[in-house]
Design an enzyme around this catalytic site. Sequence first.
Site, mmCIF file in Angstrom:
data_model
loop_
_atom_site.group_PDB
_atom_site.id
_atom_site.type_symbol
_atom_site.label_atom_id
_atom_site.label_comp_id
_atom_site.label_asym_id
_atom_site.label_seq_id
_atom_site.Cartn_x
_atom_site.Cartn_y
_atom_site.Cartn_z
ATOM 1 N N GLU A 277 42.075 40.202 33.106
ATOM 2 C CA GLU A 277 40.598 39.974 32.665
ATOM 3 C C GLU A 277 40.356 39.593 31.489
ATOM 4 O OE1 GLU A 277 38.450 42.326 36.369
ATOM 5 O OE2 GLU A 277 38.787 43.497 34.648
ATOM 6 N N VAL A 278 41.034 38.859 30.620
ATOM 7 C CA VAL A 278 40.776 38.477 29.488
ATOM 8 C C VAL A 278 39.980 37.103 29.734
ATOM 9 C CG1 VAL A 278 41.819 37.038 27.417
ATOM 10 C CG2 VAL A 278 42.934 39.191 28.300
#
EC number: 3.2.1.52
Length: 836
Positions: A510-511
């Site tokens: 989840e960057v």
Amino acid sequence: MRYLTVFLVLSFCINTWAQNRFNPNELKLEWKIIRQNTNSKKETLVNFTVVNGSKIDFPLKGWTVFFNAGDVYDNIKGGPISVRHINGDLFALVPNGTLKVIPAGKSVEISIVSRAAKNITDFPKGFYWAWDDQNSSAIPLKVKMETVVDVNEEERKLADEIYTQNRAIVGTSKDQLMPVFPTPVHFTKGIGFFYLDKTVRIVADKQLNNEKKYLIKEISKVLKNVPEKDVDGRKTIELRLDPSIADDAYQLQVNTAKITITSGANTGVFYGIQSLKSLMPLAAWSKKGETLNIASINITDEPRFGHRAFMMDVARNFQPKKTVLKTLDLMAMYKLNKFHFHITDDEGWRLEIPGLPELTAVGAYRGHALNEQKEILPAYGSGPSRNNKTGSGYYSRADFVEILKYATANHIEVITEIETPGHARAAIKAMDARYQYYKNRGEQQNATAYLLRDTADRSIYRSVQGFNDNVINVALPSTYRFLTKITDELIAMYKEAHAPLNTIHFGGDEVPAGVWEKSPAVRAVLNSNSTVSSVDEMWYYYFNKINLMLKERGLYLSGWEEIGLRKTLVNGKKTMIVDPRFASENFHVDVWNNQFPNEDLAYRMANAGYKVVLSNVSNLYLDLAYNTSYFEPGQYWGGYVDVDKPFNFIPFDYLREKRQSETSTAARVYEKLTEAGKNNIVGMQAPLWSEIIKNQDQFEYLLLPKLFGLIERAWAKDPAWAGPIDSLTYKQAYQKDWSNFINVLAKKELPRLDYYNGGYNYRIPTVGLKNENGLLMANIRFAGFDIRYTTDGSEPSIKSKIYTHPLVADGNYAFRAFNRLGRGGRTIFSIPKITK
């Protein structure tokens, strides 16, 4: 079904305020959900009311009210108070100058749009007040939570569905139940019993001395007198090693004179001991006796997967060491062997690291300190005080070594996760505080030694959880100095604990888009390094360096699926696809994303060569709510998970139902798992994220009984119904197996957990309820649990009447299930209580 009214009541004291300053304790605050499904079912309309209950005017300036929530957007009709997003899930209500005061006894109301509220988890939490000129002082507030949305019809439908599902479960007598759980490969029942008492002689091969001590300790929980030294008894329990048997496999033989547990290694013997415990009578766990009988049996068993994992998140909300140890006991009893320890995230760093005290002094605490030099922002309703026991806390180095030793003694490998480069806000802010401290002292080199962000970076992004500053800058040399320091300190702790260490989990999930795009440090790397040509390629740059660092230390890299993915243009849109460059590097990836369009991602990665741990959100995420009830706590973004979801998960063909349900014209082509790919599926994992967990009871409520489905699928071979699903034979085979599984839980495993280790707070299911021709029919999933009811709509207690037959549906009934100890589940009402 009742309308929900929840009061968040927090005690507070305001003895220090001057008499001429308004007392916020005299405000009456209400957050009321007015309408769901606003704007095409994606949002919810909320009214926030402020009532001035004092005798003086309430000033609309000089203060802020903070709270934590999911996405809250803004006022839709204006008003004197506005909503402002701070960071993450922290929001603020602030006066906007359109009104000077709220007169004594008067009120104002503002309308707010928030994300869709599907259950009680969506209610905001942690309201507190702070004067703008005294940010060091903050006061928790009580806020009335209410909904006037009619959810009764949905609750009725759900109760009806539960009734129908329960009715399909067929009872099984105790003597027909599977003798041990999880299901063994093979067993044959014998004749007679082995009587266990103080005269039994316990002998073991020299290498099995620890397992012998463990067995004696466990026997001491059920017998009043246990032989602690070898005795010349006629009956024996023997623990033996046999190199012809696999390390994790075991043979358990019980006859009237002897119990023998044999394996190729200590681990298999340990698993045999767990099966022996499972054979002990249930009554033995509730009260110690002089003797107990164990039925004769021969068992040959081994696990399907070598990686059978549970992930415990203590970063979002903290759990004390005793809860961790109790969880390890549970894992050991059911032969789970990998403990994925999620100890760092945006909202907390939970492990003491020598030489970097700021990580715990700052990063382990949450409170009202908006400059975040002493603690980080409140999250998930942790409130303004750094002494909050769920928002704040950490394990000392000694604590962690103790956890490692305990896990190792129980043949469990601890996989520590240091979440990077995203989900790293607690670490970033802690190192910012360190930077500021040394900068103020004029020690610039020390200040930047472990800095995790480029101070000149002007990139704009927002993570899924709402943060704009939670991603480590992967171009900085100080980042790798920091991560090498963490790695070496972890290695030292494992070494001290004599614990196995094969891998460190470095996250990777989840960057958000936008990171690093305006970072001078990143631009400098791109200009000087020929292996990376774009900001997106910094992903490969980062994990390549981490991989090399770990390999130098004899370790391999674990992470979420993204560590083996890369961004590329597909039909003009940036898309994450499998990156072949790391496929042969022994990366172990926890693949959670089986949501559209990534349903087959786990298989694609396994086919490409990655070592895959199946962690599918829709079947294995234990933090998801048990069902669709408005009153059931839990997340729902990935669906709903009850004990059936992990139970009906078929590891090598989990897409079979999806393929079957899609029409030929709309069907998508999913990548099938190849034979080589099957060899790369190393195991399964059930994660339990802790955003809504505030104590041990809530943790165990979401953990159990869901975990039993994972336990069965990770250990046992495919069931008979794992083949084609379009036949009557399949349906019959599934229903028979499901009924047997539920009966094992109801009649063996849950009753044992009522007593084992002080008891576990497993979820007691809600009663199924159906109106059939004017008769009210009630049932329960677990046989042996009581259904109690009242006729006046009040909450049933252990003293209420037991339901034994259908009732004429003309009363105001309330039904509630109770376990054998009298602990009750959630109440179901035949006539909803309506409060508007």
